[in-house]
Design a protein around this motif. Structure first.
Motif, PDB file in Angstrom:
ATOM      1  N   VAL A 101      -5.908   7.314   0.431  1.00  0.00           N
ATOM      2  CA  VAL A 101      -6.040   7.123   1.590  1.00  0.00           C
ATOM      3  C   VAL A 101      -5.396   5.634   1.832  1.00  0.00           C
ATOM      4  CG1 VAL A 101      -7.390   6.901   3.284  1.00  0.00           C
ATOM      5  CG2 VAL A 101      -7.401   8.729   1.799  1.00  0.00           C
ATOM      6  N   THR A 102      -4.704   5.069   2.560  1.00  0.00           N
ATOM      7  CA  THR A 102      -4.434   3.768   2.714  1.00  0.00           C
ATOM      8  C   THR A 102      -5.163   3.294   4.019  1.00  0.00           C
ATOM      9  OG1 THR A 102      -2.489   4.067   3.924  1.00  0.00           O
ATOM     10  CG2 THR A 102      -1.967   3.790   1.473  1.00  0.00           C
ATOM     11  N   ALA A 103      -5.284   2.006   3.907  1.00  0.00           N
ATOM     12  CA  ALA A 103      -5.990   1.313   5.194  1.00  0.00           C
ATOM     13  C   ALA A 103      -5.813  -0.302   5.157  1.00  0.00           C
ATOM     14  CB  ALA A 103      -7.873   1.689   4.826  1.00  0.00           C
ATOM     15  N   GLU A 104      -5.995  -0.638   6.462  1.00  0.00           N
ATOM     16  CA  GLU A 104      -5.813  -2.092   6.575  1.00  0.00           C
ATOM     17  C   GLU A 104      -7.023  -2.885   6.211  1.00  0.00           C
ATOM     18  OE1 GLU A 104      -3.302  -4.176   8.285  1.00  0.00           O
ATOM     19  OE2 GLU A 104      -1.952  -2.689   7.745  1.00  0.00           O
ATOM     20  N   LYS A 120       0.743  -1.298   0.051  1.00  0.00           N
ATOM     21  CA  LYS A 120       0.093  -0.012   0.089  1.00  0.00           C
ATOM     22  C   LYS A 120       0.805   1.415   0.135  1.00  0.00           C
ATOM     23  CE  LYS A 120      -1.934  -0.889   4.090  1.00  0.00           C
ATOM     24  NZ  LYS A 120      -1.559  -2.076   4.259  1.00  0.00           N
ATOM     25  N   THR A 121       1.877   1.220   0.822  1.00  0.00           N
ATOM     26  CA  THR A 121       2.706   2.542   1.340  1.00  0.00           C
ATOM     27  C   THR A 121       3.557   2.669  -0.156  1.00  0.00           C
ATOM     28  OG1 THR A 121       2.722   2.038   3.493  1.00  0.00           O
ATOM     29  CG2 THR A 121       4.272   3.498   2.403  1.00  0.00           C
ATOM     30  N   LEU A 122       3.962   1.832  -0.892  1.00  0.00           N
ATOM     31  CA  LEU A 122       4.900   2.033  -1.887  1.00  0.00           C
ATOM     32  C   LEU A 122       3.816   2.388  -2.956  1.00  0.00           C
ATOM     33  CD1 LEU A 122       7.474   1.450  -3.177  1.00  0.00           C
ATOM     34  CD2 LEU A 122       6.687  -0.818  -3.932  1.00  0.00           C
ATOM     35  N   LEU A 123       2.728   1.636  -3.210  1.00  0.00           N
ATOM     36  CA  LEU A 123       1.790   2.136  -4.302  1.00  0.00           C
ATOM     37  C   LEU A 123       1.281   3.691  -4.177  1.00  0.00           C
ATOM     38  CD1 LEU A 123      -1.133   0.377  -5.633  1.00  0.00           C
ATOM     39  CD2 LEU A 123      -1.401   2.932  -5.164  1.00  0.00           C
ATOM     40  N   ALA A 124       1.155   4.109  -2.805  1.00  0.00           N
ATOM     41  CA  ALA A 124       0.899   5.684  -2.586  1.00  0.00           C
ATOM     42  C   ALA A 124       2.114   6.598  -2.821  1.00  0.00           C
ATOM     43  CB  ALA A 124       0.602   5.641  -1.050  1.00  0.00           C
ATOM     44  N   MET A 125       3.220   5.988  -2.382  1.00  0.00           N
ATOM     45  CA  MET A 125       4.608   6.755  -2.546  1.00  0.00           C
ATOM     46  C   MET A 125       4.847   7.074  -4.084  1.00  0.00           C
ATOM     47  SD  MET A 125       6.714   8.582  -1.059  1.00  0.00           S
ATOM     48  CE  MET A 125       7.221   8.553   0.470  1.00  0.00           C
ATOM     49  N   GLU A 126       4.629   5.752  -4.845  1.00  0.00           N
ATOM     50  CA  GLU A 126       4.886   5.917  -6.179  1.00  0.00           C
ATOM     51  C   GLU A 126       4.066   6.709  -6.791  1.00  0.00           C
ATOM     52  OE1 GLU A 126       5.973   3.196  -9.129  1.00  0.00           O
ATOM     53  OE2 GLU A 126       6.097   1.502  -7.424  1.00  0.00           O
ATOM     54  N   PHE A 127       2.738   6.870  -6.567  1.00  0.00           N
ATOM     55  CA  PHE A 127       1.925   7.798  -6.968  1.00  0.00           C
ATOM     56  C   PHE A 127       2.221   9.245  -6.871  1.00  0.00           C
ATOM     57  CE2 PHE A 127      -1.979  10.546  -5.978  1.00  0.00           C
ATOM     58  CZ  PHE A 127      -2.497  10.497  -6.928  1.00  0.00           C
ATOM     59  N   LEU A 128       2.908   9.579  -5.828  1.00  0.00           N
ATOM     60  CA  LEU A 128       3.330  10.928  -5.440  1.00  0.00           C
ATOM     61  C   LEU A 128       4.970  11.085  -6.258  1.00  0.00           C
ATOM     62  CD1 LEU A 128       3.113  11.626  -1.609  1.00  0.00           C
ATOM     63  CD2 LEU A 128       1.468  12.120  -3.694  1.00  0.00           C
ATOM     64  N   ILE A 129       5.573  10.293  -6.298  1.00  0.00           N
ATOM     65  CA  ILE A 129       6.914  10.398  -6.961  1.00  0.00           C
ATOM     66  C   ILE A 129       6.537  10.542  -8.351  1.00  0.00           C
ATOM     67  CG2 ILE A 129       9.064   9.402  -7.472  1.00  0.00           C
ATOM     68  CD1 ILE A 129       8.929   7.969  -4.849  1.00  0.00           C
TER      69      ILE A 129
END
Lengths: 117, 583
Positions: free
Chosen positions: B176-179, B48-57
């Motif tokens: 928004v990420t969530a478990e 999740k975090t990686l996907l979100a981070m890549e979206f920003l990068i």
């Protein structure tokens, strides 16, 4: 451990308690209240807190009120996300309270306020 | 002024913010809903975090949309380190106002609730971060951490609803990420608030092989792929493969390329197989699959084409050494950069990862020929249908890029030879079957072309012989209704050759006899002619004598007649008198 506790007589325990009460009475407080503008919650928190402090901590407290809108860096430094947030800087340990300070037994206990029973 | 309904509808079509993540933009037909929050949910460690981070990068680097990363769980340092392994420098991006990481850490044990509150402080911090770089993208990772920090859920839910509305008003595209929850998509029901777009990430382990999958649960106002798409996290971050949607609409050419074995090309109608087609070489162990495929690779490198050799059984040096024994040296091609080996055990990772690693190498190396040796080993890491699905996607992708694919398949000894373990034979354009033919106490290799789409191909069996000069195909011996191979063929051929030699010797002998008789007869003719000539000469001499005598006697008779008429006896020449008297 047990031996130590047993060696402490009831009269000694009472003495220690008295000392603590004494210390508490002379303890000075440093409080920082974060609020967000002039919202209802903010004003209520300021009013309640000021009233508690004036009533029970008169002359031995310092209260800073920080508006997160005007001083976001400060809020950032104290990691404030909810408002109102009360940060008790002194006495140590530093503690954080969230809410409008309406009814807090814990806060009262920590501040040495007799509980309104 | 009137607008056509079509135009006005078009103006209201959902704007999208491309993620820049390989595959996700394809699935979502362009990206995430612009100016709206998207929920990415999944269990721990699913990316999740990686996907979100890549979206920003990607947003900051490729689409000039600065982004804010609000981290509730990790610190900025940790995040910086994590993405550094993907080759991105968060600190540098921060200095260039492209990306800001804001850590919001709240520990419940530090907080005592004393009444009502709101999250205005959070709003302000987020707003401050957004304004500091003019961010158009934001990630809240993971906002659910707030639920463990604050006890009053009613307040929290109201505030989160307000937060998402506020983000929408500000027009920032949010993730928004969530478990993942037990029953619901998220543990705290965030999907209730973030209802525009929901992406579910999954990390499953089947048969000890883990596979990551991504699914678009919903996407309001947009069409999207609904399947579970496998994805993997590689050196370049997340790659999603929307390959199940790979269509069959690719252009095909009719260029032909050699297989490297001249006789096999002949069997395939002359020029070889079609470029961009797929060739399967199946056979039992030791039937020469790898050798044949190496010959093919060698031929491709000779043409100057790049080859990607995926070996799942042997190491590079092993293959190179083995191929030298049949006169194929692959090392120069490796040195020239024309041939790239990739050796991996199939069990090293899951099918999807294999697929993506192949695809990634195809993207980076741009080969014209890809070799998989052998594909049967994949059955160790997946069921037949999984393997087939993966290979279908690979084949389609390679075909669409006009890459020629060549793979080998091991047939179990004793099994049906015309059967592949992974059931891909129907997908292949050309299927060459190598078979051990066991007769007369020896094994020989027979080569058949089972099929070759679009090519007139030989229906004959050839014997494949490996020589130190490479692979040769020879016609099997077809005599007296038998197919002979190996030494039996050699014996039969030798016998035939001996018979031929004998026949030749016989005819030569007869030719010599005739010649001799011709010479004898010619000599006889010469002798007879000489005899005749002698007779002729004798006869001419006699005739001449007779003529002389006849003339003398005539002369004599004439002079006598004159004598008698005159009555006087003239003097008779002495010679005539003497001649007469001689008679």
């Amino acid at each position: 451990m047990n031996q130590e506790q047993e060696s402490e007589t009831p009269s000694e325990k009472v003495a220690a308690f008295e000392r603590a009460v004494q210390q508490h009475a002379i303890q000075s407080y440093h409080l920082r209240l974060y609020i967000a503008g002039a919202s209802q919650l903010s004003t209520r928190a300021i009013t309640t807190l000021t009233a508690i402090c004036e009533k029970y901590l008169h002359g031995r407290y310092r209260l800073e009120v920080v508006d997160v809108y005007q001083n976001p860096e400060q809020a950032h430094a104290d990691n404030v996300i909810a408002t109102p947030t009360l940060v008790m800087l002194e006495p140590l340990p530093q503690q954080v309270f969230v809410g409008d300070v309406a009814h807090s037994r814990r806060l009262a206990a920590i501040l040495g306020i007799p509980l309104p029973e | 002024m009137r607008h056509s309904p079509h135009l006005s509808a078009r103006r209201h079509v959902l704007q999208k913010a491309p993620t820049g993540i390989h595959g996700i933009d394809e699935i979502t037909n362009g990206g995430l809903p612009r100016g709206r929050p998207t929920l990415v949910c999944g269990s721990a460690g699913c990316g999740k975090t990686l996907l979100a981070m890549e979206f920003l990068i990607h947003g900051a680097l490729e689409y000039a949309e600065p982004g804010v990363f609000i981290a509730f769980e990790e610190t900025a340092d940790e995040l910086t380190r994590n993405v550094a392994s993907l080759g991105y420098d968060l600190e540098l991006m921060g200095e260039q106002n492209q990306l800001v990481v804001e850590t919001i850490h709240v520990d419940r044990s530090e907080i005592e609730e004393t009444g009502e509150y709101d999250l205005e402080g959070l709003f302000i911090r987020i707003g401050f971060a957004i304004d500091s770089i003019g961010a158009q993208r934001i990630v809240l990772d993971t906002i659910e951490a707030l639920f463990s920090s604050f006890a009053n859920e009613a307040i929290l839910r109201a505030e989160l609803r307000r937060l998402f509305r506020w983000l929408k008003e500000r027009g920032v595209t949010a993730i928004v990420t969530a478990e993942r929850g037990n029953q619901a998509l998220t543990r705290h029901g965030l999907e209730e608030y973030v209802a525009d777009c929901v992406i579910l990430l999954d990390h499953r382990v089947d048969d000890e092989i883990s596979t990551r999958r991504l699914r678009m649960v919903k996407y309001r106002g947009s069409t999207h792929g609904t399947n579970e798409y496998p994805f993997f996290i590689g050196e370049h971050g997340i790659t999603v493969l929307p390959l199940t949607s790979a269509s069959l609409e690719y252009e095909v050419g009719d260029e032909r390329i050699s297989t490297g074995v001249a006789q096999l090309d002949e069997m395939l109608g002359g020029p070889g197989i079609i470029r961009g087609s797929s060739m399967l070489i199946s056979g039992t162990a030791g039937s020469g699959k790898t050798s044949l495929i190496a010959t093919f690779v060698d031929a491709a490198c000779r043409r100057g084409e790049r080859c990607l050799f995926m070996s799942f059984e042997e190491s590079v040096s092993q293959i190179c050494r083995n191929m030298r024994s049949i006169g194929i040296d692959l090392v120069p091609w490796i040195d020239q950069g024309l041939l790239r080996f990739s050796t991996q055990r199939p069990t090293a990772y899951g099918l999807e990862l294999h697929l993506m690693s192949i695809i990634e190498q195809v993207h980076t190396f741009q080969p014209r020929v890809v070799v998989l040796d052998p594909i049967t080993n994949f059955s160790a890491v997946g069921t037949t249908s999984d393997v087939k699905a993966m290979l279908v996607r690979l084949f389609d992708l390679l075909k669409s890029q006009d890459v020629t694919l060549c793979c080998t398949s091991l047939t179990e000894a004793g099994g049906d030879a015309e059967h592949t373990d992974v059931g891909v034979s129907s997908l292949m354009d050309t299927w060459i079957l190598l078979r051990n033919i066991e007769t007369h106490g020896e094994r020989n290799r027979g080569l058949y072309i089972l099929k070759s789409r679009g090519i007139a191909h030989s229906n004959q069996v050839r014997e494949m012989i490996m020589t130190s000069e490479g692979i040769k195909l020879v016609d099997v011996y077809l005599g007296t209704g038998m197919i002979l191979t190996g030494s039996a063929r050699l014996l039969a051929e030798a016998q035939a050759a001996a018979e031929l030699a004998q026949a030749e010797a016989r005819s030569e002998r007869r030719a010599r006899d005739v010649e001799r008789r011709r010479r004898v007869i010619a000599a006889q003719i010469a002798a007879l002619e000489a005899e005749l000539a002698a007779d002729e000469a004798l006869w001419q001499e006699e005739a001449r004598q007779e003529a002389i005598e006849r003339r003398i006697s005539q002369t004599l008779r004439h002079s006598l007649r004159q004598e008698r008429h005159s009555g006087m006896h003239g003097e008779i020449p002495s010679s005539q008198v003497r001649l007469d008297s001689d008679d």
